[in-house]
Design an enzyme around this catalytic site. Structure first.
Site, PDB file in Angstrom:
ATOM      1  N   ARG A 157      -6.939  10.358   0.529  1.00 46.40           N
ATOM      2  CA  ARG A 157      -8.408   9.622   0.595  1.00 46.40           C
ATOM      3  C   ARG A 157      -9.764  10.067   1.228  1.00 46.40           C
ATOM      4  O   ARG A 157      -9.911   9.786   2.496  1.00 46.40           O
ATOM      5  CB  ARG A 157      -8.331   8.496   0.973  1.00 46.40           C
ATOM      6  CG  ARG A 157      -6.653   7.610  -0.049  1.00 46.40           C
ATOM      7  CD  ARG A 157      -6.815   6.777   0.962  1.00 46.40           C
ATOM      8  NE  ARG A 157      -7.029   5.384  -0.330  1.00 46.40           N
ATOM      9  CZ  ARG A 157      -6.935   4.123   0.430  1.00 46.40           C
ATOM     10  NH1 ARG A 157      -6.202   4.045   1.178  1.00 46.40           N
ATOM     11  NH2 ARG A 157      -8.070   3.413  -0.575  1.00 46.40           N
TER      12      ARG A 157
ATOM     13  N   CYS B 166      -3.794   2.125   3.551  1.00 44.23           N
ATOM     14  CA  CYS B 166      -2.748   1.585   2.979  1.00 44.23           C
ATOM     15  C   CYS B 166      -2.575   4.422   2.502  1.00 44.23           C
ATOM     16  O   CYS B 166      -3.141   4.645   2.038  1.00 44.23           O
ATOM     17  CB  CYS B 166      -2.428   1.283   0.991  1.00 44.23           C
ATOM     18  SG  CYS B 166      -2.065  -0.499   1.841  1.00 44.23           S
TER      19      CYS B 166
ATOM     20  N   ASP C  25      -3.971  -0.656  -9.089  1.00 42.27           N
ATOM     21  CA  ASP C  25      -3.605  -1.343  -7.861  1.00 42.27           C
ATOM     22  C   ASP C  25      -2.926  -2.317  -8.592  1.00 42.27           C
ATOM     23  O   ASP C  25      -1.897  -3.175  -7.913  1.00 42.27           O
ATOM     24  CB  ASP C  25      -4.759  -2.532  -7.127  1.00 42.27           C
ATOM     25  CG  ASP C  25      -5.416  -1.382  -6.100  1.00 42.27           C
ATOM     26  OD1 ASP C  25      -5.350  -0.635  -5.634  1.00 42.27           O
ATOM     27  OD2 ASP C  25      -6.375  -2.726  -5.533  1.00 42.27           O
TER      28      ASP C  25
ATOM     29  N   LYS D 223     -10.090  -9.794  -2.191  1.00 48.03           N
ATOM     30  CA  LYS D 223     -10.065  -8.786  -1.020  1.00 48.03           C
ATOM     31  C   LYS D 223     -10.737  -7.568  -1.268  1.00 48.03           C
ATOM     32  O   LYS D 223     -11.517  -7.061  -0.005  1.00 48.03           O
ATOM     33  CB  LYS D 223      -8.000  -8.416  -0.564  1.00 48.03           C
ATOM     34  CG  LYS D 223      -8.205  -7.286   0.065  1.00 48.03           C
ATOM     35  CD  LYS D 223      -6.806  -5.979   0.083  1.00 48.03           C
ATOM     36  CE  LYS D 223      -6.279  -5.200  -0.127  1.00 48.03           C
ATOM     37  NZ  LYS D 223      -6.784  -4.516   0.509  1.00 48.03           N
ATOM     38  N   ASN D 224     -10.812  -6.980  -1.914  1.00 51.91           N
ATOM     39  CA  ASN D 224     -11.731  -5.725  -2.544  1.00 51.91           C
ATOM     40  C   ASN D 224     -12.905  -6.281  -2.219  1.00 51.91           C
ATOM     41  O   ASN D 224     -13.943  -5.291  -2.817  1.00 51.91           O
ATOM     42  CB  ASN D 224     -10.757  -5.474  -2.870  1.00 51.91           C
ATOM     43  CG  ASN D 224      -9.821  -4.252  -3.042  1.00 51.91           C
ATOM     44  OD1 ASN D 224      -9.061  -4.031  -1.407  1.00 51.91           O
ATOM     45  ND2 ASN D 224      -8.921  -3.454  -3.543  1.00 51.91           N
TER      46      ASN D 224
ATOM     47  N   ARG E  86      -1.273  -7.650   4.233  1.00 55.75           N
ATOM     48  CA  ARG E  86      -2.668  -7.306   4.577  1.00 55.75           C
ATOM     49  C   ARG E  86      -3.633  -7.233   2.817  1.00 55.75           C
ATOM     50  O   ARG E  86      -4.890  -7.430   3.481  1.00 55.75           O
ATOM     51  CB  ARG E  86      -2.243  -5.011   3.960  1.00 55.75           C
ATOM     52  CG  ARG E  86      -2.326  -4.489   4.529  1.00 55.75           C
ATOM     53  CD  ARG E  86      -1.996  -3.335   4.892  1.00 55.75           C
ATOM     54  NE  ARG E  86      -3.388  -3.191   5.033  1.00 55.75           N
ATOM     55  CZ  ARG E  86      -3.805  -1.975   5.028  1.00 55.75           C
ATOM     56  NH1 ARG E  86      -3.088  -0.597   5.530  1.00 55.75           N
ATOM     57  NH2 ARG E  86      -5.243  -1.386   4.810  1.00 55.75           N
TER      58      ARG E  86
HETATM   59  C1  EPZ Z   1     -10.420   0.702  -3.601  1.00 55.33           C
HETATM   60  O1  EPZ Z   1     -10.137   1.987  -2.828  1.00 55.33           O
HETATM   61  C2  EPZ Z   1      -9.451  -0.449  -3.057  1.00 55.33           C
HETATM   62  N1  EPZ Z   1      -9.559  -0.635  -1.730  1.00 55.33           N
HETATM   63  C3  EPZ Z   1      -8.242   0.700  -3.395  1.00 55.33           C
HETATM   64  O2  EPZ Z   1      -7.280  -0.661  -3.615  1.00 55.33           O
HETATM   65  C4  EPZ Z   1      -8.044   0.941  -5.367  1.00 55.33           C
HETATM   66  O3  EPZ Z   1      -6.806   1.346  -5.142  1.00 55.33           O
HETATM   67  C5  EPZ Z   1      -9.115   2.010  -5.180  1.00 55.33           C
HETATM   68  O4  EPZ Z   1     -10.472   1.755  -4.969  1.00 55.33           O
HETATM   69  C6  EPZ Z   1      -9.564   2.009  -6.865  1.00 55.33           C
HETATM   70  O5  EPZ Z   1      -9.588   1.530  -7.641  1.00 55.33           O
HETATM   71  C7  EPZ Z   1     -10.506  -1.339  -1.424  1.00 55.33           C
HETATM   72  O6  EPZ Z   1     -11.387  -1.770  -2.074  1.00 55.33           O
HETATM   73  C8  EPZ Z   1     -10.726  -1.644  -0.032  1.00 55.33           C
HETATM   74  P1  EPZ Z   1     -11.563   5.570  -4.733  1.00 55.33           P
HETATM   75  P2  EPZ Z   1     -10.941   3.089  -1.971  1.00 55.33           P
HETATM   76  O7  EPZ Z   1     -13.128   5.871  -3.919  1.00 55.33           O
HETATM   77  O8  EPZ Z   1     -12.962   2.374  -2.604  1.00 55.33           O
HETATM   78  C9  EPZ Z   1     -11.102   9.856  -5.056  1.00 55.33           C
HETATM   79  C10 EPZ Z   1      -5.324  -1.994  -2.551  1.00 55.33           C
HETATM   80  O9  EPZ Z   1      -4.366  -1.352  -2.926  1.00 55.33           O
HETATM   81  N2  EPZ Z   1     -12.007  10.001  -3.808  1.00 55.33           N
HETATM   82  O10 EPZ Z   1     -12.454   4.381  -5.939  1.00 55.33           O
HETATM   83  O11 EPZ Z   1     -10.642   4.311  -1.603  1.00 55.33           O
HETATM   84  C11 EPZ Z   1     -10.162   9.440  -4.276  1.00 55.33           C
HETATM   85  O12 EPZ Z   1      -9.423  10.149  -3.192  1.00 55.33           O
HETATM   86  C12 EPZ Z   1      -5.884  -1.110  -2.377  1.00 55.33           C
HETATM   87  O13 EPZ Z   1      -6.387  -3.257  -2.667  1.00 55.33           O
HETATM   88  C13 EPZ Z   1     -12.636  11.518  -3.484  1.00 55.33           C
HETATM   89  O14 EPZ Z   1     -12.437  12.508  -3.498  1.00 55.33           O
HETATM   90  O15 EPZ Z   1     -10.974   4.527  -3.520  1.00 55.33           O
HETATM   91  C14 EPZ Z   1      -8.679   8.410  -5.296  1.00 55.33           C
HETATM   92  O16 EPZ Z   1      -8.346   9.801  -6.027  1.00 55.33           O
HETATM   93  C15 EPZ Z   1      -5.223   0.560  -2.203  1.00 55.33           C
HETATM   94  N3  EPZ Z   1     -13.428  11.988  -2.817  1.00 55.33           N
HETATM   95  C16 EPZ Z   1     -10.037   8.071  -6.492  1.00 55.33           C
HETATM   96  O17 EPZ Z   1     -11.880   9.106  -5.700  1.00 55.33           O
HETATM   97  C17 EPZ Z   1     -14.656  10.089  -1.950  1.00 55.33           C
HETATM   98  O18 EPZ Z   1     -15.494  10.137  -1.873  1.00 55.33           O
HETATM   99  C18 EPZ Z   1     -11.041   7.160  -6.085  1.00 55.33           C
HETATM  100  O19 EPZ Z   1     -10.969   6.670  -4.892  1.00 55.33           O
HETATM  101  C19 EPZ Z   1     -13.699   8.759  -2.207  1.00 55.33           C
HETATM  102  C20 EPZ Z   1     -12.771   8.925  -3.052  1.00 55.33           C
END
Ligand code: EPZ
Length: 431
Positions: A122, A117, A306, A22-23, A398
């Site tokens: 975020r 979610c 995840d 999915k991702n 989802r």
């Molecule tokens: C992706 O979310 C995935 N979603 C998430 O999967 C997954 O949990 C996550 O990566 C971590 O592996 C999709 O791919 C659609 P990040 P994403 O940007 O991209 C912080 C599932 O269950 N951050 O890697 O939103 C953030 O708050 C979902 O399939 C900032 O501070 O995650 C977090 O603490 C849920 N500023 C960390 O970085 C930003 O601009 C990592 O988030 C961006 C992120």
């Protein structure tokens, strides 16, 4: 509202076929609109999030054509709008990938701020920083993210303040057709980041280093059509592997890339499961009792956030005291109250769950708080003595295709129900 009714207590045994990730699918769909030629994508998971992404793309004139359940053709030559306002788009976080794709192709995009979610705050500051570094004006106004480049985007050196999958992907897409060289430092290394880079390269992009900390993108003038198959879903595979462990079963997950599952197999071995790997399958045998361990979620190749609820649910049935630390999202322990209703002994302090193993869980009426936690609670119910219901399964849907059907294929007693009457029928059937 649909629920799962589950009669637990049977070990899951057999083979299960894992679908496309999915991702990876979500950014690949968005990136497919970046060429005017037709793109064919195979191994597309048929889950709610990818279907919402397709709908969002259709809403701006992208032509999408499902060849079969897992194959879709995309044509982005007739885009009619660079503004995505529809309310349904908020349901998926990944809708912001359409900004990276549209900004990269058309120099302008506006998308409603995404939801997704509820697993913690975020922010999108790193996405915005990256787009700005490429020369775009970026603002948030009236619940929309607005981006616009006055002239052509220009390559730049971008250092991510933290490892972020979303921002790495979004900047990569915006930079693909920017003038000159873009370097993303401290980039995310997740398999889906690499899959997107491979996909874009198959469209004529010049991206090197995906899968390492430093990604180098040499801008190209345009992208062309391609045919591409999405990688197998690491998290779906891991969920079924932990389902084997939690139910003391014997499950072979097929159509996987074992390398992507290394952190998961390592933890399963640590808690006493036997693992057999072949080229594209992993077998988890968990006949013996499970033992405690400690785990901390980390960006790839660390243990995935995840998979955090699934391992916690399993450790709740392992002997001794375990510790699970969540280092990515601060609000990912919402399932603990539900698990407690099933007899689990878990205390959360800050970002760590202290888990004291119990012999068994007992069936209860529980609610899925989000996608992965929902799947983990299904595992708990499958391991529990007696009948459970899991509410709000729209979250699970989802990201998991035919979850109940695949579990039934492994001997699980699980059905989707919509009413008290359906539950009674289920109870009569399993007696
Ligand atoms: C992706 O979310 C995935 N979603 C998430 O999967 C997954 O949990 C996550 O990566 C971590 O592996 C999709 O791919 C659609 P990040 P994403 O940007 O991209 C912080 C599932 O269950 N951050 O890697 O939103 C953030 O708050 C979902 O399939 C900032 O501070 O995650 C977090 O603490 C849920 N500023 C960390 O970085 C930003 O601009 C990592 O988030 C961006 C992120």
């Amino acid at each position: 509202m649909e629920q799962y009714a589950i009669k637990g207590g049977n070990p899951l045994v057999g083979e299960v076929e894992i679908g496309g990730a999915k991702n990876a699918a979500l950014p690949i769909l968005a990136a497919a609109l970046m060429t005017d030629e037709t793109v064919l994508i195979e191994n597309m998971p048929d889950v709610r999030d990818t279907n919402i992404m397709l709908q969002a793309m259709e809403s701006i004139g992208v032509i999408t054509n499902r060849v079969d359940r897992h194959t879709v053709k995309i044509n982005g030559s007739q885009i009619t709008s660079l503004s995505i306002t529809a309310d349904f788009v908020k349901k998926i976080r990944a809708s912001y990938y359409l900004i990276g794709a549209l900004l990269g192709k058309c120099g302008k995009a506006a998308v409603v701020l995404p939801g997704g979610c509820n697993i913690g705050s975020r922010p999108i500051d790193q996405h915005m920083k990256g787009w700005r570094a490429l020369g775009a004006d970026v603002r948030i106004e009236h619940g929309m993210i607005l981006t616009e480049a006055k002239g052509p985007l220009k390559g730049n050196h971008i250092y991510m303040d933290m490892v972020t999958v979303g921002a790495t992907i979004n900047v990569m897409m915006a930079a693909v057709m920017a003038e000159g060289l873009t370097i993303i430092e401290n980039a995310a290394k997740e398999p889906h980041v690499v899959d997107l880079a491979n996909f874009l390269n198959s469209m004529g992009a010049n991206i090197k280093g995906a899968g390492t900390d430093i990604i180098r993108i040499k801008g190209v003038e345009k992208l062309h059509g391609t045919e591409y198959a999405i990688i197998p879903d690491q998290i779906e595979a891991g969920t079924f592997m932990f389902a084997a462990a939690a139910t003391k079963g014997d499950v072979t997950v097929k159509n996987v890339i074992p390398k992507h599952l290394e952190s998961i197999t390592a933890k399963l071995q640590e808690i006493g499961c036997e693992i057999e790997e072949s080229d594209d399958a992993v077998r988890v045998v968990a006949a013996k009792g499970l033992t405690h361990t400690q785990v901390k979620t980390l960006p790839y190749p660390g243990f995935p956030t995840d998979m955090q609820p699934q391992i916690a649910v399993t450790l709740g049935l392992a002997s001794g005291a375990s510790m699970v630390t969540e280092s990515i999202f601060e609000n990912r322990f919402k399932y603990v109250d539900e698990l407690t209703k099933m007899g689990a002994d878990v205390k959360v302090e800050g970002r760590t769950a202290f888990i004291y193993g119990v012999n068994s869980y007992t069936g209860a009426n529980i609610v899925a708080p989000d996608l992965r936690a929902g799947a983990a609670l299904v595992l708990a119910a499958l391991a529990a003595d007696g009948i459970s219901t899991v509410d709000d399964i729209r979250y699970v849907e989802r990201g998991y295709e035919d979850f109940d059907e695949k579990l039934r294929g492994l001997g699980a007693q699980i059905e989707k129900i919509e009413s008290e009457r359906d539950l009674q029928k289920f109870q009569m059937k399993i007696c």
